[in-house]
Design an enzyme around this catalytic site. Structure first.
Site, PDB file in Angstrom:
ATOM      1  N   LYS A 139       0.845  -1.193   0.000  1.00  0.00           N
ATOM      2  CA  LYS A 139       0.000   0.000   0.000  1.00  0.00           C
ATOM      3  C   LYS A 139       0.884   1.248   0.000  1.00  0.00           C
ATOM      4  CE  LYS A 139      -3.936   1.782   2.748  1.00  0.00           C
ATOM      5  NZ  LYS A 139      -4.824   1.434   3.884  1.00  0.00           N
ATOM      6  N   SER A 215      -9.553   1.418   2.362  1.00  0.00           N
ATOM      7  CA  SER A 215      -8.591   2.284   1.712  1.00  0.00           C
ATOM      8  C   SER A 215      -7.441   1.551   1.022  1.00  0.00           C
ATOM      9  CB  SER A 215      -8.013   3.264   2.733  1.00  0.00           C
ATOM     10  OG  SER A 215      -7.220   2.578   3.683  1.00  0.00           O
ATOM     11  N   SER A 239     -10.132  -1.219   6.083  1.00  0.00           N
ATOM     12  CA  SER A 239      -9.343  -0.884   4.888  1.00  0.00           C
ATOM     13  C   SER A 239      -8.573  -2.047   4.269  1.00  0.00           C
ATOM     14  CB  SER A 239      -8.376   0.258   5.204  1.00  0.00           C
ATOM     15  OG  SER A 239      -9.079   1.462   5.342  1.00  0.00           O
TER      16      SER A 239
END
EC number: 3.5.1.4
Lengths: 527, 527
Positions: A139, A215, A239
């Site tokens: 990420k 996310s 997320s």
């Protein structure tokens, strides 16, 4: 407010730089790429199958193995890291062109690293570590030396590239991993969407018109289309789990600070008294979730990262008969027909496999949601909005709706709210404690969302994941079943084929038990 | 402000009730008791040796064995719980008369319980649990069904007696323990002193004119004079370790919420965002500290108490060669000659026993102390002062000085202070993380206080213990050496013979490593 020309020029340059990292030979033809739009109800898998960019061997490498299996082949030199890395770089390049899932691309360095690892094992006769030769995606929040970490904030384009690796990155590298891409996030990271004003929309490979979740949006899409076999996201309200369930993959949110979180790009104001984020894996199988967490914890993160908890990995025996609490639905947040069907089917399968399944009376979701929401509203400095304001970036609609920091006058929150949030969390924990104790649960099975992936910007509040962050309970997502206009309802038309799921939840610090149960349950569901 | 006659009548009655719980046959003669005064520079051990109340067998039981050894004898029926319990009740009765260490006394129930346990083992052929037949004393904060828990607050005399056991109490009872007394605390429990307006002053058995420390004052004095072989206190800034070092016994503050803390008498306002208290043992040996913590954790407290962390006990091998960081002194808080001498002697002994001893550069104590103090000032409701005000009780001098809640206008503290406290804690943790990493420490050895026990009301801020609460690091105290006017300085006259100590500190969650090192180090120091 709108961004100035200066900022726009930086954005344009960033996108050019990103695109330039994909070798010309790996570019898709324009007849495919012109179909790629966030409102196109088409499958990236279908588009991928229409290219011949990936050789049969590359298809085999990227589609046939688990991460753990690949590491086994790499460690015994039955395959080279160069071959594996090239295959995943190529597939990630395709994933990027089909779903817009990447923020930073560094294939050249990855291939260089792969060659070094191949030399290392040849010279030393042993792998560098548990991840030897394996490409792992990250990420955008993780810091990798020399790479940017913009988090999709236009204002972060003026930040220097990272001069220091996040502690997890350092551990992965020492463990022999190959890093090759960083992945996209939604604006502010406080929504479960997939759009930011810097990189645009990440699309769901199952159906481009659906959200990839967030996310950890890019991880979800990238692992979903197997452009990565193992990715690392982070989860403060869902997320990791939401992108996992949206993209039909496995995901695991550990207890906070077991997987080390130190040295990430700044996002939260320092000293955050609310719910803390947890780093964790996205994978194509339950056993790869375990493989990742076990490998990281066996490397003792607390010896290098003062934020990582010194709670060592416990090897536990697999239970042949689990006691599984089931919580099907909260009447205030009803789940949609495909998820209800998946849960019911899972219950039936688990029962007939001999597990004890107990339908439990769950404490109201809203209690946990309210407490969690309060804890997310405590930044009276409104740090994240300032990141937006700096470049003149407007908050997107879902940020306006979901992130109170961008909307509300925060001065209504005071010291008393911290006391209240903590007391509410204690109470809610005890409410769930009763459920666990009375039923002597190993784990809980429940929805992780009301539905499947939904159209972009329509996800709403992640109530079925958020409550477990509030309690700091480890939780995984298992992809299971698909939405079906035949089996569900006609209104499910736009979601036809979208992955469904179940969520497996355990008590705080029982990460080992949740991972073990996730493997057991996944085996039953996949049988 | 002064308490009214109504309240005074309640106080008088409480003291009469307490005294009535000591059987007439166990009362000391008035020629002894009239010597007992908080300003008398005499030893309770000397006074105890001047009585013949304890039989040779009772002296043997209370002075010769460890708790673990006694439990072994009880489990193999080489001794009865009745005999052990009677011996400790009797000695606790004497301790009470010599040091004023008890709040609640229930010898009759204890002896009844002991008889039941003796019958149990006879009937079942096995002990009830790990504490079978062993008397265990508890700080007044623990709830025991049917007993009061006043915490020394006059206003708490109007509270009903406990209707439910604290979770640890429940575990001890299921484990076969015999409960017989609860022990005294200082006013508000937020000082390291031994006086409250309900029960008066607990005195140090080594020298009645010295403080017994606090807030687990009564435990310190009672275990100190062997009126208890195993006691349970709690520690939010030094409250287990300070009474331990004052009274020359072993004490251990675990990582928060490993030993279960649920169901205590209310003291802190609910939702406390600051440093949390930890329950832990007082004992006569390092191995009894381990015995207690291991036995409690092997009973899996998280299965009954939703506040207890599901971090199981780890059996770890004893290290033959420890790497011990040593931090002798912070220039801002210089330690007094007896403690400096004890630390130097410990270092020399550990070196010659073959351990690696590294003098480390410690981050300034004041940084941790300031952060911790901020975290203790966040109750803008001033809950504890209200407990005092309700009965018209005046705060004592050390409360005025040390507990900002009683002194300062708390409205200067705001939500931002929580953010700042957490950020400061993170920074301080990283400062210490560097020390741990650079030296690859197993544990740290340091003072737990600047000096020995001091005259009543003179202890001051517990800076050498408080910083480890701030960081939530487990820490033990080993009694070692004694103050000596010959070896130290002439000003040490009033402290001659007072116990000295060392403190052993480990990283958060490394309770097992700290306990193991404490045993190893104690063996070296006692050899």
């Amino acid at each position: 407010m709108a961004i100035t020309e200066d900022w726009q020029a930086l954005v344009d340059q960033k996108l050019i730089d990103r695109a330039s990292q994909i070798p010309p030979a790996w570019k898709l033809s324009s007849d495919l790429t012109e179909l790629v739009r966030p409102d196109a109800s088409i499958s990236a898998f279908d588009l991928l199958r229409r290219t011949t960019l990936l050789s049969p061997r590359e298809l085999e490498i990227t589609e046939t193995y688990s991460a753990e299996k690949l590491v086994g082949l790499l460690a015994t030199r039955q395959i080279t890291s160069l071959e594996v890395t090239t295959a995943f770089c190529k597939r990630a390049a395709i994933a990027q062109q089909l779903t817009n899932c990447l923020t930073e691309i560094f294939f050249e360095q990855a291939i260089e690293r792969a060659k070094e690892l191949d030399e290392y094992i040849l010279k030393n006769g042993r792998p560098m570590g548990p991840f030897h030769g394996l490409p792992i995606s990250l990420k955008d929040t993780f810091m990798i030396e020399g790479q940017a970490a913009t988090l999709g904030f236009i204002s972060f384009l003026r930040k220097p590239t990272a001069t220091k690796n996040s502690s997890l990155v350092e551990m992965l590298l020492e463990g022999g991993a190959v890093l090759y891409v960083k992945t996209n996030v939604p604006q502010t990271l406080f929504t479960c969407e997939s759009y930011n004003r810097l990189f645009g929309t990440t699309m769901n490979p199952h159906n481009l018109s659906l959200t990839a979740g967030g996310s950890s949006s890019g991880e979800g899409a990238l692992v979903g289309i197997r452009g990565s076999i193992l990715g690392v996201g982070s989860d403060i309200g869902g997320s990791i789990r939401v992108p996992s369930l949206c993209n039909g993959i496995y995901g695991f949110k550990p207890t906070t600070n077991r997987v080390p979180y130190g040295g990430q790009q700044e996002l939260l104001r320092r000293g955050w008294p609310g719910i803390l984020p947890a780093a964790g894996p996205h994978a194509q199988s339950a056993s790869d979730l375990t493989f990742f967490v076990r490998s990281v914890l066996l490397s003792k993160p607390w010896l290098r990262d003062s934020t990582a908890l010194a709670v060592p990995w416990r090897e536990i025996p697999r239970k042949t008969r689990l006691t599984i609490g089931v919580f099907l639905n909260d009447p205030m947040f009803p789940v949609f027909p495909p998820i209800a069907r998946a849960l019911q089917a899972a219950v039936a399968k688990l029962k007939s496999a001999g597990h004890e399944v107990i339908i439990v009376t769950a404490p109201p979701l809203i209690t946990g949601v309210n407490g969690a929401t309060r804890s997310l509203m405590l930044d009276t400095n409104d740090t994240i909005s300032k990141y937006l304001a700096e470049s003149g970036e407007d908050p997107v609609e879902c940020v306006r709706q979901l992130n109170p920091a961008a909307l509300l006058n925060q001065d209504v929150y005071s010291l008393d709210d911290v006391w209240q949030f903590i007391a509410e969390r204690e109470d809610y924990r005890e409410d769930w404690g009763k459920v666990w104790r009375e039923n002597q649960l190993d784990v809980l099975l429940c929805p992780a969302s009301r539905g499947t992936a939904v159209p972009h910007d329509k996800y709403g509040a992640p109530v079925y994941t958020l409550i477990w962050n509030f309690l700091d309970f480890p939780a995984s997502v298992i992809p299971y079943e698909h939405a079906s206009k035949a089996l569900d309802t006609a209104e499910m038309d736009g979601f036809d084929g979208a992955p469904c799921h179940v969520q497996i939840v355990g008590w705080q610090f029982q990460d080992e038990e949740v991972l073990s149960a996730t493997e057991t349950i996944a085996e039953v569901l996949n049988s």
